[in-house]
Write an enzyme that holds these catalytic residues in place. Structure first.
Site, PDB file in Angstrom:
ATOM      1  N   ASP A  83     -12.969  -9.751 -57.050  1.00 34.62           N
ATOM      2  CA  ASP A  83     -12.879  -9.301 -55.878  1.00 34.62           C
ATOM      3  C   ASP A  83     -13.698 -10.138 -54.899  1.00 34.62           C
ATOM      4  O   ASP A  83     -14.852 -10.046 -54.917  1.00 34.62           O
ATOM      5  CB  ASP A  83     -13.203  -7.746 -55.731  1.00 34.62           C
ATOM      6  CG  ASP A  83     -12.336  -7.106 -56.500  1.00 34.62           C
ATOM      7  OD1 ASP A  83     -12.049  -7.496 -57.815  1.00 34.62           O
ATOM      8  OD2 ASP A  83     -11.543  -6.115 -56.250  1.00 34.62           O
TER       9      ASP A  83
ATOM     10  N   HIS B 145     -13.350 -10.442 -51.344  1.00 37.73           N
ATOM     11  CA  HIS B 145     -13.722  -9.472 -49.926  1.00 37.73           C
ATOM     12  C   HIS B 145     -14.244 -10.502 -48.931  1.00 37.73           C
ATOM     13  O   HIS B 145     -15.285  -9.989 -48.285  1.00 37.73           O
ATOM     14  CB  HIS B 145     -14.466  -8.432 -50.160  1.00 37.73           C
ATOM     15  CG  HIS B 145     -13.805  -7.222 -50.782  1.00 37.73           C
ATOM     16  ND1 HIS B 145     -12.503  -6.552 -50.236  1.00 37.73           N
ATOM     17  CD2 HIS B 145     -13.774  -6.523 -52.139  1.00 37.73           C
ATOM     18  CE1 HIS B 145     -12.071  -5.518 -50.996  1.00 37.73           C
ATOM     19  NE2 HIS B 145     -12.926  -5.386 -52.294  1.00 37.73           N
TER      20      HIS B 145
ATOM     21  N   ASP C 210      -7.818  -8.657 -53.458  1.00 41.65           N
ATOM     22  CA  ASP C 210      -8.823  -8.227 -52.726  1.00 41.65           C
ATOM     23  C   ASP C 210      -9.740  -9.288 -52.311  1.00 41.65           C
ATOM     24  O   ASP C 210     -10.648  -9.455 -52.276  1.00 41.65           O
ATOM     25  CB  ASP C 210      -9.701  -7.110 -53.165  1.00 41.65           C
ATOM     26  CG  ASP C 210      -8.921  -5.677 -53.039  1.00 41.65           C
ATOM     27  OD1 ASP C 210      -8.032  -5.597 -52.754  1.00 41.65           O
ATOM     28  OD2 ASP C 210      -9.739  -4.590 -53.378  1.00 41.65           O
TER      29      ASP C 210
ATOM     30  N   ASN D  67      -5.075  -3.828 -53.247  1.00 43.54           N
ATOM     31  CA  ASN D  67      -4.794  -2.873 -52.418  1.00 43.54           C
ATOM     32  C   ASN D  67      -5.123  -3.462 -50.960  1.00 43.54           C
ATOM     33  O   ASN D  67      -4.376  -2.844 -49.983  1.00 43.54           O
ATOM     34  CB  ASN D  67      -5.402  -1.580 -52.726  1.00 43.54           C
ATOM     35  CG  ASN D  67      -6.652  -1.752 -52.976  1.00 43.54           C
ATOM     36  OD1 ASN D  67      -7.637  -2.617 -53.766  1.00 43.54           O
ATOM     37  ND2 ASN D  67      -7.551  -0.740 -52.232  1.00 43.54           N
ATOM     38  N   HIS D  68      -6.026  -3.921 -50.706  1.00 39.95           N
ATOM     39  CA  HIS D  68      -6.548  -4.556 -49.473  1.00 39.95           C
ATOM     40  C   HIS D  68      -5.326  -5.307 -48.896  1.00 39.95           C
ATOM     41  O   HIS D  68      -5.210  -5.368 -47.495  1.00 39.95           O
ATOM     42  CB  HIS D  68      -7.706  -5.014 -49.407  1.00 39.95           C
ATOM     43  CG  HIS D  68      -9.098  -4.164 -49.488  1.00 39.95           C
ATOM     44  ND1 HIS D  68      -9.428  -3.538 -48.296  1.00 39.95           N
ATOM     45  CD2 HIS D  68      -9.363  -3.344 -50.353  1.00 39.95           C
ATOM     46  CE1 HIS D  68     -10.464  -2.592 -48.691  1.00 39.95           C
ATOM     47  NE2 HIS D  68     -10.366  -2.462 -49.896  1.00 39.95           N
TER      48      HIS D  68
ATOM     49  N   HIS E  81     -11.148  -4.434 -58.821  1.00 39.10           N
ATOM     50  CA  HIS E  81     -11.069  -3.186 -57.898  1.00 39.10           C
ATOM     51  C   HIS E  81     -12.233  -2.064 -58.198  1.00 39.10           C
ATOM     52  O   HIS E  81     -12.539  -1.483 -57.197  1.00 39.10           O
ATOM     53  CB  HIS E  81      -9.546  -2.456 -58.224  1.00 39.10           C
ATOM     54  CG  HIS E  81      -9.373  -1.401 -57.501  1.00 39.10           C
ATOM     55  ND1 HIS E  81      -8.909  -1.369 -56.270  1.00 39.10           N
ATOM     56  CD2 HIS E  81      -9.034   0.083 -57.872  1.00 39.10           C
ATOM     57  CE1 HIS E  81      -8.745  -0.072 -55.799  1.00 39.10           C
ATOM     58  NE2 HIS E  81      -8.828   0.828 -56.899  1.00 39.10           N
TER      59      HIS E  81
END
Ligand SMILES: [Mn+2]
Length: 230
Positions: free
Chosen positions: A20, A22, A49, A75-76, A190
């Site tokens: 991830d 981010h 993500d 999910n983001h 996640h």
């Protein structure tokens, strides 16, 4: 569209999956240097993500334009797609989980982000010499990858599977070591862990880069992990 995208074996170079991001794209650069990533021959897959919380989220379109990078939809990215921009509660929720970069962006840019995220597959399967490797953001929601792939073709149930594939922490919370028998390995993110963590052949490579910990990549031919940062 809820899709599984399949890739042939890479006979020219190495395949990697990164955890991830981010918005920590600076750390990704450091990681690519660390693994001697060869843009001409290697492929970099992502567990999704890519955005939210971190500093460089608004640059995600440059990342997705790289010809050697392939990501599933986390999910983001899904929340960026699903947030109702006319609804204050919906926007407040996205803001609370790091989406202000998206909420602040001009409408044209939001449309471009959404188009790019909508194009991301839910799942990726990569052929390797030792068998297929699955990539999904959170988990394979059915006992086998084959069942998951087949059920995705049924639009009525695919939306529930999508939710679980992007959000579920059930396997890790239960310490379920059964694994996915028809894959060599399933690579997920996640759920941030201090170190990459395997349950059976399901390997979580989210080492919490955006929380000041490490960014991890796993090489598909030998499942060796390399981390930078922290
Ligand atoms: Mn996530």
């Amino acid at each position: 569209m809820i899709t599984l995208k399949r890739f042939e074996e890479n006979t020219q170079g190495n395949d990697w999956v990164v955890g991830d991001l981010h918005g920590c794209f600076g750390l990704l650069k450091a990681l690519l240097r660390e693994i001697n990533f060869d843009e001409a021959a290697d492929r970099l897959f992502s567990v999704g993500d890519l955005v939210d919380r971190g500093p460089d989220s608004a640059g995600v379109l440059n990342l997705l334009a790289l010809p050697w990078l392939y990501s599933v939809r986390g999910n983001h990215e899904q929340i960026a797609l699903d947030t109702d921009l006319t609804d204050n509660d919906s926007k407040a929720y996205y803001q609370s989980i790091g989406g202000s970069w998206f909420l602040r962006a001009p409408k044209l840019a939001q449309d471009a982000y959404r188009k790019a995220f909508a194009d991301l597959p839910l799942a990726i399967e990569v052929a390797t010499l030792l068998g297929p490797i699955g990539i999904v953001h959170a988990d394979c929601p059915l006992p086998t990858w084959g069942q998951f792939a087949r059920t995705l073709e049924d639009e009525d149930t695919a939306i529930q599977l999508q939710m679980m594939a992007q959000w579920s922490r059930d396997r890790i919370m239960r310490g379920n070591e059964r694994g996915i028998p028809d894959l060599r390995a399933l690579i997920v993110g996640h759920t941030p862990r201090a170190m990459p963590e395997a349950l059976g052949n399901v390997i979580d490579i989210d080492t919490g880069a955006v929380y000041g910990n490490a960014l991890t990549a796993i090489r598909l031919w030998d499942l060796e992990t390399i981390s930078v940062g922290a």
